[in-house]
Write a protein that holds these residues in place. Structure first.
Motif, PDB file in Angstrom:
ATOM      1  N   GLN A 188       0.842  -1.198   0.000  1.00  0.00           N
ATOM      2  CA  GLN A 188       0.000   0.000   0.000  1.00  0.00           C
ATOM      3  C   GLN A 188       0.877   1.249   0.000  1.00  0.00           C
ATOM      4  OE1 GLN A 188      -2.651   0.142   3.314  1.00  0.00           O
ATOM      5  NE2 GLN A 188      -3.902   1.800   2.466  1.00  0.00           N
ATOM      6  N   VAL A 189       0.510   2.204  -0.851  1.00  0.00           N
ATOM      7  CA  VAL A 189       1.254   3.464  -0.923  1.00  0.00           C
ATOM      8  C   VAL A 189       1.050   4.252   0.365  1.00  0.00           C
ATOM      9  CG1 VAL A 189       1.546   5.638  -2.181  1.00  0.00           C
ATOM     10  CG2 VAL A 189       1.008   3.541  -3.422  1.00  0.00           C
ATOM     11  N   VAL A 190       2.167   4.813   0.883  1.00  0.00           N
ATOM     12  CA  VAL A 190       2.094   5.618   2.105  1.00  0.00           C
ATOM     13  C   VAL A 190       2.921   6.888   1.920  1.00  0.00           C
ATOM     14  CG1 VAL A 190       1.726   3.664   3.663  1.00  0.00           C
ATOM     15  CG2 VAL A 190       4.059   4.399   3.119  1.00  0.00           C
ATOM     16  N   GLU A 191       2.625   7.873   2.733  1.00  0.00           N
ATOM     17  CA  GLU A 191       3.438   9.077   2.777  1.00  0.00           C
ATOM     18  C   GLU A 191       4.745   8.750   3.483  1.00  0.00           C
ATOM     19  OE1 GLU A 191       3.046  12.150   1.577  1.00  0.00           O
ATOM     20  OE2 GLU A 191       1.161  11.604   0.585  1.00  0.00           O
ATOM     21  N   LEU A 192       5.848   9.213   2.927  1.00  0.00           N
ATOM     22  CA  LEU A 192       7.141   8.960   3.548  1.00  0.00           C
ATOM     23  C   LEU A 192       7.341   9.868   4.747  1.00  0.00           C
ATOM     24  CD1 LEU A 192       9.484   8.571   0.444  1.00  0.00           C
ATOM     25  CD2 LEU A 192       8.765   6.778   2.031  1.00  0.00           C
ATOM     26  N   ALA A 193       7.824   9.259   5.826  1.00  0.00           N
ATOM     27  CA  ALA A 193       8.152  10.052   7.004  1.00  0.00           C
ATOM     28  C   ALA A 193       9.320  10.973   6.678  1.00  0.00           C
ATOM     29  CB  ALA A 193       8.508   9.125   8.174  1.00  0.00           C
ATOM     30  N   ALA A 194       9.413  12.072   7.419  1.00  0.00           N
ATOM     31  CA  ALA A 194      10.457  13.065   7.149  1.00  0.00           C
ATOM     32  C   ALA A 194      11.840  12.454   7.212  1.00  0.00           C
ATOM     33  CB  ALA A 194      10.338  14.220   8.150  1.00  0.00           C
ATOM     34  N   GLY A 195      12.037  11.497   8.116  1.00  0.00           N
ATOM     35  CA  GLY A 195      13.348  10.868   8.254  1.00  0.00           C
ATOM     36  C   GLY A 195      13.711   9.966   7.095  1.00  0.00           C
ATOM     37  N   GLU A 196      12.711   9.536   6.320  1.00  0.00           N
ATOM     38  CA  GLU A 196      12.976   8.636   5.197  1.00  0.00           C
ATOM     39  C   GLU A 196      13.347   9.392   3.921  1.00  0.00           C
ATOM     40  OE1 GLU A 196      13.197   5.517   5.434  1.00  0.00           O
ATOM     41  OE2 GLU A 196      12.105   4.959   7.235  1.00  0.00           O
TER      42      GLU A 196
END
Length: 673
Positions: A188-196
């Motif tokens: 499932q597509v997700v928003e990337l966390a800032a750290g990623e």
């Protein structure tokens, strides 16, 4: 998209998860309702009872699926080096390969063998880095170790998303999107966390740099700090993979179905088409229907089935075809394959893989065409050098006749097996690529052909000779009413040089032994030499007939043969014989780091190391030359593979006969008595 079916090989080291990946693909494409498990023997893609029994692939398995309107046939090839010949036969007609590997440095030597096969054939390849959920190691470190197995640059397409030390998803570097894994379902597509985000940008730039090695426009964009269009990136990914400039690396877990959808989409968009495969193979797109046999199966009752891919045109049941060897035959039936399941079909089209019934004169590796003209073969399958052997005999004597026929079919199905009749030792031998290889062959004899056999360690071709000259007289006289028997000979024996064999001469003068009986004396001598004083053939000896006498009535051929045997027994008593054993020249091929282990194995087997050199065309490999007694060669391959992560091998040829003494001689004599 793709209007023609594609054929994809699943290859990789032993126990890397190829069959589990095929199971996940079958499940994801809707071909099966639920995934089986390797340890439970219920994998839909594994058609071999022997493979299920041993929880390992022992033969190629074929499964065709539909994905987004396109057909894909997957050839799941065995990973064990003992069954590598089956992979070699199936690869050439495939469009691409998915190399299933693990983040495990111990598997790198085995991976290098697989990658070398693909590189030599020029087959585009993806790496599916399996079991990513079971490692906490950085992917870049893993990629660096895997690169040692490939001369083609490995292109990392995804990096893991880590959560509490576990890979819970991935960043697709081409799409610039994050995905989280879902059990047995598409990610499932997700928003990337800032750290990623920084990790993703850095890894993407590294990927683009590699692509830019073969794209000047992309290189200029990177130097100018311009973001290249996604279409341009995907075009480069596709082109460079198809041209063999890179091997794309994708991540996942076959057991949990992770990464399977992205793999299928990469195959759909980037794997070569049949037209490109024909170009690689040098096949014209115009001409009569043409197919290549990837595998041969002999069933117990249904006859021979040839698994083949259609490279041009289409075939129907009843078509007359001609093989590369010039043999002409008729297609008795066609079937679609999925593991152990077969479905009867009326026609097989271009690009498809199917089972062709009763193409008896056509063998694995051959091409066949719907034409009177014999097509050229795509490859010359050279049988691998045998490294392990057993003697075989039927448990029930009534099966003796059926055994030879059944073994011939087993060997045709798997040419890396070899059948050898040793009349001098009174045994039949089956030779192959290892202990499991031969065990599976024996199991197939029982399951497919109902012929049960016993196996044993092969006999050794011991011989005997003499050190000193000797002389003796043999007198055979027997009176039993009517004509008697009389033969009288005097002989001299002397040793010959090692390997000179046997020589016989006569120095009879004055007719003391009539000329017509001299051949009888030689026949008696040679018959005695078949089993000397120690019970083994006598070699490297010269026998001279120097004197004798005869009786005008009672002498005969049989009498002089008997007299010659008596003379030989007197001249060479048991205590005068010397036991000889065959010594083999051995060439051991191993990774350079294992040279000392291989040398130790040789010396532990009463062998002698002669030297070593680099293996031509194999960077990082050496060849150790040695001599080893035949009696010590039996399980060498087992220990050699244990010492070399499963990749070491060797070849042998007879060198000489040499004297054997001490404990080895005592054991040989005890076994013969």
């Amino acid at each position: 998209m793709n209007s023609q079916p594609r054929c994809i090989a699943l290859v990789g080291p032993f126990q890397s998860g190829k069959t589990t990946l095929l199971e996940a693909i079958l499940h994801r494409t809707g071909a099966i309702d639920r995934m089986g498990r390797s340890g439970q023997g219920n994998l839909a893609g594994d058609g071999s009872p022997e493979g299920r029994a041993h929880s390992m692939g022992v033969e190629p398995n074929v499964a065709t699926v539909q994905y987004l309107g396109d057909a894909y046939t997957f050839i799941d090839c065995p990973g064990s080096v003992e069954f590598a010949h089956d992979m070699r036969a199936a690869l050439p007609a495939c469009d691409a390969a998915v190399v299933v590997c693990e983040p495990d440095d111990r598997k790198v030597p085995a991976l290098s063998l697989v990658m070398r096969e693909l590189e030599e054939l020029g087959i585009p390849r993806f790496l599916f880095l399996n079991k990513i959920d079971a490692t906490g190691r950085r992917v870049r470190e893993t990629l660096a170790s895997l690169q040692e197995a490939s001369t083609t640059p490995l292109l990392l397409r995804q990096i893991p998303i880590w959560e509490n030390g576990a890979a819970t998803g991935f960043i697709d570097l081409a799409l610039e999107r994050g995905f989280v894994y879902r059990e047995q379902a598409p990610s499932q597509v997700v928003e990337l966390a800032a750290g990623e985000l920084p990790r993703g940008k850095e890894a993407r730039f590294t990927m683009l740099e590699r692509l830019a090695d073969h794209d000047d426009a992309l290189m200029e964009a990177l130097i100018s700090d311009e973001e290249p269009p996604k279409d341009r990136v995907f075009q480069d990914l596709c082109r460079e993979l198809r041209e063999g400039q890179v091997a794309s690396v994708l991540l996942g877990s076959a057991e949990h179905g992770h990464g399977v959808t992205r793999l299928l989409k990469a195959l759909r968009h980037e794997a070569p088409t049949l037209a490109e495969t024909r170009e690689r193979l040098g096949i014209d797109g115009e001409g009569p229907p043409l197919a290549q046999v990837m595998r041969t199966i002999h069933t117990g009752f249904s006859g021979k089935l040839s698994v083949a891919r259609v490279l041009r045109g289409a075939f129907r049941e009843g078509d007359v075809v001609t093989g590369s060897g010039g043999a002409e035959t008729r297609i008795a039936g066609l079937s679609q394959l999925r593991g152990a399941q077969t479905t009867r079909i009326a026609e097989v089209g271009e690009g498809e893989v199917a089972g062709f019934a009763r193409l008896d004169p056509i063998t694995t590796g051959e091409c066949f065409a719907a034409s009177r003209k014999a097509p050229d073969a795509l490859l010359a399958l050279a049988a691998a050098e045998p490294v392990y052997a057993v003697s075989v005999r039927t448990k029930n004597r009534k099966d003796d006749v059926r055994l030879t026929s059944a073994l011939a079919k087993i060997v045709e199905e798997d040419p890396s097996l070899k059948l050898e009749h040793r009349a001098d030792l009174g045994e039949m031998r089956l030779l192959g690529q290892g202990e499991m290889h031969l065990r599976v062959a024996v199991e197939r004899l029982a399951s497919r052909f109902q012929v049960e056999v016993e196996t044993a360690k092969p006999k050794v071709g011991y011989a005997e000779t003499i050190r000193q000259a000797a002389s003796a007289r043999g007198r055979h006289k027997k009176q039993s009413g009517g004509h008697g028997q009389f033969g009288d000979v005097s002989i001299e024996v002397r040793p010959l040089g090692r390997g000179e064999g046997f020589a016989f001469e006569s120095r009879i003068v004055g007719g003391v032994v009539p000329k017509q009986y001299i051949p009888s004396v030689e026949a008696g001598v040679t018959d005695w030499l078949k089993r000397g004083g120690l019970g083994f053939p006598v070699v490297d000896i010269a026998v001279t007939l120097v004197d004798g006498s005869y009786h005008a009535v009672d002498s005969s051929d049989a009498a002089f043969q008997a007299a010659a045997k008596l003379a030989m027994s007197e001249a060479i008593p048991r205590q005068a014989s010397v036991l000889l054993e065959p010594i083999l020249s051995v060439e051991i091929a191993i990774p350079s780091g294992a040279i000392s282990k291989a040398a130790s194995l040789v010396t532990a087997r009463r062998g002698q190391v002669l030297g070593y050199d680099s293996r031509a065309g194999w960077p990082g490999w050496d060849v150790l030359s040695a001599t080893v007694p035949e009696a010590e060669i039996g399980d060498l391959i087992v220990e050699l593979r244990s010492a070399t992560a499963g990749v070491g091998t060797f070849s042998t040829k007879f060198a000489r006969m040499a004297e054997v003494t001490g404990r080895p001689a005592e054991l040989a004599l005890a076994a013969a008595s």
